[in-house]
Write a protein that holds these residues in place. Structure first.
Motif, short mmCIF file in Angstrom:
data_model
loop_
_atom_site.label_atom_id
_atom_site.label_comp_id
_atom_site.label_asym_id
_atom_site.label_seq_id
_atom_site.Cartn_x
_atom_site.Cartn_y
_atom_site.Cartn_z
N SER A 241 21.76 -14.32 -8.43
CA SER A 241 22.29 -13.07 -8.97
C SER A 241 22.58 -12.03 -7.89
N VAL A 242 22.10 -12.27 -6.65
CA VAL A 242 22.38 -11.30 -5.58
C VAL A 242 23.88 -11.22 -5.28
N HIS A 243 24.66 -12.20 -5.72
CA HIS A 243 26.10 -12.17 -5.51
C HIS A 243 26.80 -11.24 -6.51
N THR A 244 26.05 -10.67 -7.43
CA THR A 244 26.61 -9.78 -8.44
C THR A 244 26.02 -8.38 -8.29
N ILE B 103 20.45 -2.89 8.03
CA ILE B 103 19.97 -3.00 6.65
C ILE B 103 18.79 -3.97 6.57
N ILE B 104 18.91 -5.10 7.25
CA ILE B 104 17.82 -6.09 7.25
C ILE B 104 16.58 -5.50 7.92
N PHE B 105 16.78 -4.79 9.01
CA PHE B 105 15.66 -4.17 9.73
C PHE B 105 14.95 -3.15 8.83
N LEU B 106 15.71 -2.31 8.13
CA LEU B 106 15.12 -1.30 7.25
C LEU B 106 14.47 -1.93 6.03
N ALA B 107 15.02 -3.04 5.54
CA ALA B 107 14.41 -3.73 4.40
C ALA B 107 13.01 -4.21 4.75
N GLY B 108 12.85 -4.73 5.96
CA GLY B 108 11.52 -5.15 6.40
C GLY B 108 10.55 -3.99 6.44
N THR C 97 15.42 -6.94 -1.06
CA THR C 97 15.65 -5.52 -0.78
C THR C 97 16.89 -5.33 0.08
N ALA C 98 17.10 -6.20 1.05
CA ALA C 98 18.30 -6.10 1.89
C ALA C 98 19.57 -6.25 1.05
N HIS C 99 19.54 -7.18 0.08
CA HIS C 99 20.71 -7.35 -0.80
C HIS C 99 21.00 -6.06 -1.56
N VAL C 100 19.95 -5.43 -2.09
CA VAL C 100 20.15 -4.20 -2.87
C VAL C 100 20.61 -3.06 -1.96
N PHE C 101 20.02 -2.97 -0.76
CA PHE C 101 20.44 -1.94 0.18
C PHE C 101 21.93 -2.08 0.50
N TYR C 102 22.39 -3.31 0.69
CA TYR C 102 23.80 -3.56 1.00
C TYR C 102 24.70 -3.05 -0.13
N LYS C 103 24.31 -3.36 -1.38
CA LYS C 103 25.11 -2.91 -2.53
C LYS C 103 25.10 -1.39 -2.62
N ARG C 104 23.94 -0.78 -2.42
CA ARG C 104 23.84 0.67 -2.55
C ARG C 104 24.60 1.40 -1.46
N PHE C 105 24.50 0.89 -0.24
CA PHE C 105 25.15 1.59 0.88
C PHE C 105 26.64 1.72 0.64
N TYR C 106 27.26 0.66 0.14
CA TYR C 106 28.71 0.70 -0.06
C TYR C 106 29.08 1.30 -1.41
#
Length: 403
Positions: free
Chosen positions: A229-232, A146-151, A120-129
């Motif tokens: 795949s989180v790198h994409t 982002i990590i805190f909110l993902a938890g 979820t943190a990976h997806v949040f990072y992509k979405r935020f930017y």
């Protein structure tokens, strides 16, 4: 003058993927609310739409940097070397900071973060930017929040002080970014991950082919592909079921122990009567992105990492010069905005207290007979009623004689 509380720069609202690529599968439709979820309605894009959105964000940041540079030059404190990041440089910095987040997950052991929280943190990072440029919000300040909110989103809360300590920042900085991150995510916190679809498909394959023994290995390889795949941008391009199917197909081909288990039998078992030709074409695109993720993950573990890190360090120094001062806690503009915000709150508090006192004063006057005249300059006095006549009291009854 800069506005006191400016809205963060945002592109047009994200549009769903224009083709049936984003159509939920039968398994996904069985999950309550998935078809109408924000994941499918707002956060699936075509590759062209992703490029356009990022280019628009970069252009807005570039215009802001140019205006800021002109303003500083007029004041006599401009920076001659101030130059905005190009879109390609932004993407390189995104990849670098994202890799830093991956390294943080590997080192964070108190306790280890669950798979869904990290995903979820990976997806949040992509979405935020996709709603803010890296020149507006530095990832170093955004990633811990982002990590805190993902938890929180995955109902596996992570201690904020633990994240702050391991990331090397003050707890206050992490908490202060929470609203900004939520706004960047547009308060869309529900994520559907392909891992669950992989487990479901593997269970179905095991039930259909009980004699086959390779499905446990297939699942391990498929899950590894998902991790890489989180790198994409795969989670922004395809629905979870298609990502899961593509990872299973790749893993099955790499093992290849059973001639009876092939792409056709896997797809027939997992999706039934779907159009095989159209589905295979879609899954081919997904497989390319999965393979690209594997290559990127391998590159970060090779000698290329040192060269990439060296380039990222140069770009990071360039980023610090062009960061939006409105969101930079170290900038003079940000500190003045905080002071102005405190002054505004103090004025609002004083105004509210004055209003309450006036209301109490008016209530007391009404209670004690004041006709409501404006006598703020007069000393307060209880007014008497000249027409008031007390009632005559009856004399007390005589006491009976005591014997």
């Amino acid at each position: 003058p800069l506005p006191l509380f400016p809205d963060p720069p945002r592109p047009d609202p994200p549009m769903p993927y224009a083709t049936d690529t984003a159509t939920p599968s039968a398994d996904e439709k069985n999950l309550a609310g998935v078809e109408g979820s924000t994941h499918f309605r707002s956060w699936l894009f075509s590759e062209q739409k992703l490029r356009e959105t990022r280019a628009e964000l970069n252009k807005k940041a570039l215009d802001r940097v140019l205006k800021q540079k002109e303003s500083d030059v007029k004041k006599g404190d401009g920076k001659p070397t101030m130059k905005a990041l190009t879109l390609e440089e932004e993407r390189k910095l995104h990849a670098f900071y994202h890799n830093q987040m991956c390294a943080f997950f590997d080192k964070f052991k108190s306790p280890p973060l669950p798979y869904d929280t990290k995903a979820t943190a990976h997806v949040f990072y992509k979405r935020f930017y996709l709603t803010s440029s890296i020149m507006d919000h530095n990832p170093l300040r955004i990633i811990p929040t982002i990590i805190f909110l993902a938890g929180k989103a995955e109902e596996n809360p992570v201690a904020a002080d633990g994240i702050a300590k391991n990331w090397g920042i003050k707890l206050k900085r992490l908490v202060n970014q929470e609203v900004a991150v939520l706004e960047g995510l547009r308060f869309h916190l529900k994520i559907y991950h392909p891992r669950r679809a992989v487990e479901s498909f593997i269970s179905r394959l095991k039930a259909t082919y009980p004699a086959a023994e390779e499905f446990d290995n297939v699942m391990q390889i498929a899950l590894k592909l998902l991790s890489n795949s989180v790198h994409t941008d795969i989670q922004l391009l395809f629905p979870p079921s298609q990502i899961a199917l593509a990872s299973i197909l790749i893993a099955s081909r790499e093992i290849g122990d059973n001639d009876n288990i092939n792409d056709f039998t896997i797809l027939k078992t997992c999706v039934g009567g779907a159009s095989m030709q159209a589905l295979r074409q879609k899954l081919g695109d997904v497989e390319k992105v999965l393979q690209r993720g594997r290559e990127i993950a391998q590159a970060w573990g090779s000698e290329k990492k040192q060269a990439w890190n060296k380039e990222a360090q140069y770009l990071d120094r360039k980023l610090k010069i062009v960061l939006n001062p409105l969101y930079d806690p170290q900038s003079k503009v940000f500190k003045e905005r905080v002071k102005a915000q405190k002054r505004k709150k103090e004025i609002e508090r004083a105004t509210k207290n004055k209003r309450i006192k006036l209301e109490e004063k008016a209530r007391d006057r009404k209670l004690f007979g004041n006709d409501g005249a404006d006598d703020d300059d007069q000393p307060f006095a209880i007014r008497t009623n000249p027409n008031f006549k007390p009632k005559a009291r009856k004399p007390p009854a005589p006491e009976p004689p005591q014997e």
